[in-house]
Design an enzyme around this catalytic site. Sequence first.
Site, PDB file in Angstrom:
ATOM      1  CB  SER A  11      42.735  17.583  48.755  1.00 51.78           C
ATOM      2  OG  SER A  11      41.593  17.601  49.567  1.00 51.78           O
ATOM      3  NE  ARG A  15      42.598  20.632  44.321  1.00 53.72           N
ATOM      4  CZ  ARG A  15      41.580  20.265  45.112  1.00 53.72           C
ATOM      5  NH1 ARG A  15      41.562  19.061  45.645  1.00 53.72           N
ATOM      6  NH2 ARG A  15      40.593  21.110  45.371  1.00 53.72           N
ATOM      7  N   GLY A  81      32.343  14.542  46.522  1.00 52.47           N
ATOM      8  CA  GLY A  81      32.092  15.916  46.081  1.00 52.47           C
ATOM      9  C   GLY A  81      33.265  16.469  45.298  1.00 52.47           C
ATOM     10  CG  ASP A 311      37.424  18.030  54.931  1.00 47.43           C
ATOM     11  OD1 ASP A 311      36.243  18.410  54.817  1.00 47.43           O
ATOM     12  OD2 ASP A 311      38.165  17.816  53.954  1.00 47.43           O
ATOM     13  NE  ARG A 342      31.190  15.514  57.508  1.00 48.80           N
ATOM     14  CZ  ARG A 342      32.180  15.541  56.616  1.00 48.80           C
ATOM     15  NH1 ARG A 342      32.955  16.618  56.524  1.00 48.80           N
ATOM     16  NH2 ARG A 342      32.417  14.509  55.838  1.00 48.80           N
TER      17      ARG A 342
HETATM   18  C1  S3P Z   1      38.148  19.530  49.216  1.00 48.83           C
HETATM   19  C2  S3P Z   1      37.635  20.722  49.628  1.00 48.83           C
HETATM   20  C3  S3P Z   1      36.763  20.888  50.786  1.00 48.83           C
HETATM   21  C4  S3P Z   1      36.747  19.647  51.659  1.00 48.83           C
HETATM   22  C5  S3P Z   1      36.688  18.386  50.873  1.00 48.83           C
HETATM   23  C6  S3P Z   1      37.884  18.284  49.941  1.00 48.83           C
HETATM   24  C7  S3P Z   1      39.008  19.497  48.027  1.00 48.83           C
HETATM   25  O1  S3P Z   1      35.444  21.161  50.338  1.00 48.83           O
HETATM   26  O2  S3P Z   1      35.681  19.695  52.570  1.00 48.83           O
HETATM   27  O3  S3P Z   1      36.680  17.250  51.721  1.00 48.83           O
HETATM   28  O4  S3P Z   1      39.770  18.536  47.837  1.00 48.83           O
HETATM   29  O5  S3P Z   1      38.938  20.449  47.244  1.00 48.83           O
HETATM   30  P1  S3P Z   1      34.988  22.656  49.913  1.00 48.83           P
HETATM   31  O6  S3P Z   1      35.723  23.024  48.695  1.00 48.83           O
HETATM   32  O7  S3P Z   1      33.510  22.515  49.665  1.00 48.83           O
HETATM   33  O8  S3P Z   1      35.295  23.496  51.092  1.00 48.83           O
END
Ligand code: S3P
Length: 429
Positions: A11, A15, A81, A311, A342
Amino acid sequence: MTDIRLPGDKSIAHRLLILGALADGESRLRNMPSSLDVGRTLAGLRSLGADIEGGTDGELMIRGPVRWTSPSETVDCGNSGTSARLLTGLLAGLGLEAELTGDASLRRRPMDRVVYPLQAMGAHLSYVDRPDRLPLRTSRRASGGLRSLRYRPRVSSAQVRGALLLAAVTSRTDLEILDRGRPRDHTERLLAAMGAPVTVRRSDTGESVRLEAAGWSGPLQPFDVAIPGDISSAAFLIVARLLAGSRASVVDVGLNPSRAGFLAVLRQMDARVRSEVRETRAGEPVGNLTVEADALSPFEFGEEIVPGLVDEIPALVALASRVEGVSVVRGAAELRLKESDRIDLLVRNLHAVGVDCEELPDGLTIHGTRVPLRGAVRTGGDHRIAMAFGVLAAQPGNEITVDDSSCVEVSFPGFWNALEQSMAERKAG
Ligand code: S3P
C-alpha cells in the site's frame, strides 16, 4: 529463530510511486516489493510519462515532477484494485485522457465508489461497457480545475480516500472526507510528510480528513525512503509460526496504527504481542514485532475493527480453524468485493478441508478443530486465499493441496520460500 524481514509494504509502495512522480525533485525508494500489483502502478505511471529508473525489486529512482501525457495504450491494472482506484484519482485530477482496465477479477469489482465522488468534483469519467465496472475512460476537461468536495463515503476505504486526495492535490482543490471508519491512512501521512496541507481529526464517530489545497502553491517535497516491511505479508508467516508453536519475530515492519487490527485480534486470542516503534519514515511508524502464544482462544470481531484488518481476515480465519471453540467474523461484507468473494471462498475451502463453519451475509463463524485437515483447496486465483490455506497445508499432519500457487505473485512473490524456511527452522529448532 531467524527474524522475519519482509519486502516493502504494498500500500505504501503504490502511493510513494505516485507521489514521487508529483514531487518537486528526485525521490529514491528502497525495499520496493516485487509484487505484480505494485508493478502495475509503476507501468501505469510510465505510460503517463513518469521518469522512473529501476524496477519493482529493490531500489528505484523517480524524477518528478512529471510532464504528464495521455497514454497511447489502455492502462492495464491487472489484478490490482489499488492501482485502478488510485490511478483513476490521479487521472481525474490531472484531467488527462486515458482508458483503464484490469483482469477478469478486477473487472468484476466496483468502481462507483471512486467514480461517483470524482464526478461530483467535476472530473470527466465514463464507463466503457457497463456501469460501476472497468474498463473506464477519463477525458480532458474543457476548462478549469476540479470543484471542492465535502464527502461522506458509503464504505470506509483507503482506496477511496487515496483516489480523492490524489485528485485534490494534483488539481489544488479543497477536500474534506468524513469517514465513519478508520481505513489505512498512508496517503494522508505521506502527503503530510511531503509538505501538503492535510489534517486528520479523530473522534468517537470516525475521522475527518481535510486537504486545504486551493491557493496552496507549495511543492511536494521529494523523499529518500526504505519502505517498511509489509505487515499484511507478515500476517501469514506469523500465523504459520503460531500454528507451529513457535515465536515470530519480525523486524523493520510497518507499525501504522491503522493497520494494527490484526495484532489487536491476536491479543484478544491471548497471544503475547510486543511491538516497538523505532523510527518514523515518510510519516510511517516502523519497528519490530514479536508474537508468541501458549494456548490460543477463539476471537470475535465486527465492523468497528474491520477496516484495520480487512486484508488479514483470511490469515486469521486459518488460525481460527486450528483453535478450539467458535470464532466469529462480522461486519466484513467488503470481503465479498475483494479479488474474490472471500467469504464464499473461505467457507467453501474450510468445508473442503474438514473444518465446520457457517457463512453469514457479512462474515463467517469458524469451529476450530485439532483434527488433521485433509482436502483440496480452490483459490479462485485469489492470493490471500492461497496463502491462508498454504499456511495450513504446511503444518505437519495436514494433507491439503492448493490448486494455484502462482497467484501469490500479485502481492508476495517470495511467499512459498519464506513459508518453507519458517517451517524448516521449526524442525531444526
Ligand atoms: C488498500 C486498501 C484496502 C485493502 C487493499 C489495499 C490500499 O482496500 O483491502 O488490499 O492500499 O489502499 P479498501 O480501500 O477497499 O478497503
